[in-house]
Design a protein around this motif. Sequence first.
Motif, PDB file in Angstrom:
ATOM      1  N   LYS A 298     -20.800 -30.065  63.144  1.00 24.12           N
ATOM      2  CA  LYS A 298     -19.590 -30.513  63.845  1.00 24.12           C
ATOM      3  C   LYS A 298     -19.620 -31.999  64.175  1.00 24.12           C
ATOM      4  CE  LYS A 298     -18.627 -26.095  66.030  1.00 24.12           C
ATOM      5  NZ  LYS A 298     -18.578 -25.370  67.309  1.00 24.12           N
ATOM      6  N   ASP A 299     -20.754 -32.497  64.660  1.00 24.66           N
ATOM      7  CA  ASP A 299     -20.856 -33.918  65.008  1.00 24.66           C
ATOM      8  C   ASP A 299     -20.640 -34.805  63.791  1.00 24.66           C
ATOM      9  OD1 ASP A 299     -21.312 -33.341  67.662  1.00 24.66           O
ATOM     10  OD2 ASP A 299     -23.498 -33.467  67.486  1.00 24.66           O
TER      11      ASP A 299
ATOM     12  N   SER B  78     -17.004 -34.737  62.687  1.00 22.77           N
ATOM     13  CA  SER B  78     -16.125 -35.608  63.478  1.00 22.77           C
ATOM     14  C   SER B  78     -16.313 -37.071  63.071  1.00 22.77           C
ATOM     15  CB  SER B  78     -16.342 -35.412  64.976  1.00 22.77           C
ATOM     16  OG  SER B  78     -17.575 -35.903  65.385  1.00 22.77           O
ATOM     17  N   GLU B  79     -17.543 -37.468  62.728  1.00 18.31           N
ATOM     18  CA  GLU B  79     -17.781 -38.830  62.244  1.00 18.31           C
ATOM     19  C   GLU B  79     -17.053 -39.071  60.924  1.00 18.31           C
ATOM     20  OE1 GLU B  79     -21.981 -39.470  61.926  1.00 18.31           O
ATOM     21  OE2 GLU B  79     -22.337 -38.954  64.032  1.00 18.31           O
TER      22      GLU B  79
ATOM     23  N   TYR C 108     -13.406 -39.350  61.597  1.00 18.15           N
ATOM     24  CA  TYR C 108     -13.147 -40.654  62.211  1.00 18.15           C
ATOM     25  C   TYR C 108     -13.003 -41.715  61.124  1.00 18.15           C
ATOM     26  CZ  TYR C 108     -14.099 -44.951  64.811  1.00 18.15           C
ATOM     27  OH  TYR C 108     -14.027 -46.219  65.331  1.00 18.15           O
TER      28      TYR C 108
ATOM     29  N   GLN D 275     -10.946 -29.397  68.847  1.00 21.26           N
ATOM     30  CA  GLN D 275     -12.034 -30.122  69.508  1.00 21.26           C
ATOM     31  C   GLN D 275     -12.510 -31.293  68.638  1.00 21.26           C
ATOM     32  OE1 GLN D 275     -15.023 -27.143  70.206  1.00 21.26           O
ATOM     33  NE2 GLN D 275     -13.914 -26.213  71.921  1.00 21.26           N
ATOM     34  N   LEU D 276     -12.614 -31.036  67.337  1.00 20.23           N
ATOM     35  CA  LEU D 276     -13.012 -32.110  66.424  1.00 20.23           C
ATOM     36  C   LEU D 276     -12.003 -33.257  66.460  1.00 20.23           C
ATOM     37  CD1 LEU D 276     -14.190 -30.068  63.297  1.00 20.23           C
ATOM     38  CD2 LEU D 276     -15.631 -31.445  64.796  1.00 20.23           C
TER      39      LEU D 276
ATOM     40  N   GLU E 111      -9.869 -33.971  68.833  1.00 14.05           N
ATOM     41  CA  GLU E 111      -9.896 -34.620  70.149  1.00 14.05           C
ATOM     42  C   GLU E 111     -11.063 -35.608  70.247  1.00 14.05           C
ATOM     43  OE1 GLU E 111      -7.780 -34.769  72.765  1.00 14.05           O
ATOM     44  OE2 GLU E 111      -6.434 -33.710  71.405  1.00 14.05           O
ATOM     45  N   LYS E 112     -12.214 -35.236  69.693  1.00 14.12           N
ATOM     46  CA  LYS E 112     -13.360 -36.154  69.707  1.00 14.12           C
ATOM     47  C   LYS E 112     -13.045 -37.402  68.892  1.00 14.12           C
ATOM     48  CE  LYS E 112     -18.332 -36.542  68.934  1.00 14.12           C
ATOM     49  NZ  LYS E 112     -18.218 -37.967  69.053  1.00 14.12           N
TER      50      LYS E 112
ATOM     51  N   ALA F 180     -10.648 -39.503  70.914  1.00 12.74           N
ATOM     52  CA  ALA F 180     -11.345 -40.185  72.009  1.00 12.74           C
ATOM     53  C   ALA F 180     -12.140 -41.383  71.480  1.00 12.74           C
ATOM     54  CB  ALA F 180     -12.265 -39.217  72.738  1.00 12.74           C
ATOM     55  N   ASP F 181     -12.805 -41.209  70.348  1.00 12.91           N
ATOM     56  CA  ASP F 181     -13.572 -42.311  69.755  1.00 12.91           C
ATOM     57  C   ASP F 181     -12.652 -43.451  69.327  1.00 12.91           C
ATOM     58  OD1 ASP F 181     -15.892 -40.878  70.158  1.00 12.91           O
ATOM     59  OD2 ASP F 181     -16.086 -40.225  68.062  1.00 12.91           O
TER      60      ASP F 181
ATOM     61  N   LYS G 239     -11.518 -45.274  72.442  1.00 12.82           N
ATOM     62  CA  LYS G 239     -12.618 -46.097  72.965  1.00 12.82           C
ATOM     63  C   LYS G 239     -12.744 -47.378  72.152  1.00 12.82           C
ATOM     64  CE  LYS G 239     -16.936 -45.070  72.215  1.00 12.82           C
ATOM     65  NZ  LYS G 239     -18.229 -44.405  72.145  1.00 12.82           N
TER      66      LYS G 239
END
Length: 143
Positions: A31-32, A35-36, A39, A93-94, A96-97, A100-101, A104
């Motif tokens: 998952k991490d 999301s990268e 992104y 969730q993915l 949303e992350k 958020a990134d 930021k």
Amino acid sequence: MKHFFYIVILISFVGCNTIDRPKKPKNLIAKDKMSEIMYDLYLLNAAKSVNKKVLELNGIMPLEYVYKKHGIDSLQFAESNTYYAYDTEVYAQLVEKVKADLEKDKALYEKLTEEEQRVKDSIRKAERSKKDSTKTIEGDSIS
């Protein structure tokens, strides 16, 4: 007629439930990392929509770049994306992350832009005051 209506609803309900969850791929992207990857895809899509010609002139193929950067292939990404997309909560969730990134990074970029503008403004102000003081000194020496 009433029974026909109930049969149609029953068939529709049963028919919609036959969609099976995709099997978990052997090489599922974590998952991490997913999301990268997402992104990077969002950023490259934005860059492509702003000025596609610059990317083409520099020989940058956005998808191939992302795959190479993360050490994956298109099939692995497609299977992982399909697997995660089936569960809308996980996919949300993915996203949303990623959002958020991006927020930021946007805040950081805006802060850096403001700082850069302040530096440019102070340099201009210093140059103007230097010119003004030079004019004053030249005007005083002529008198």
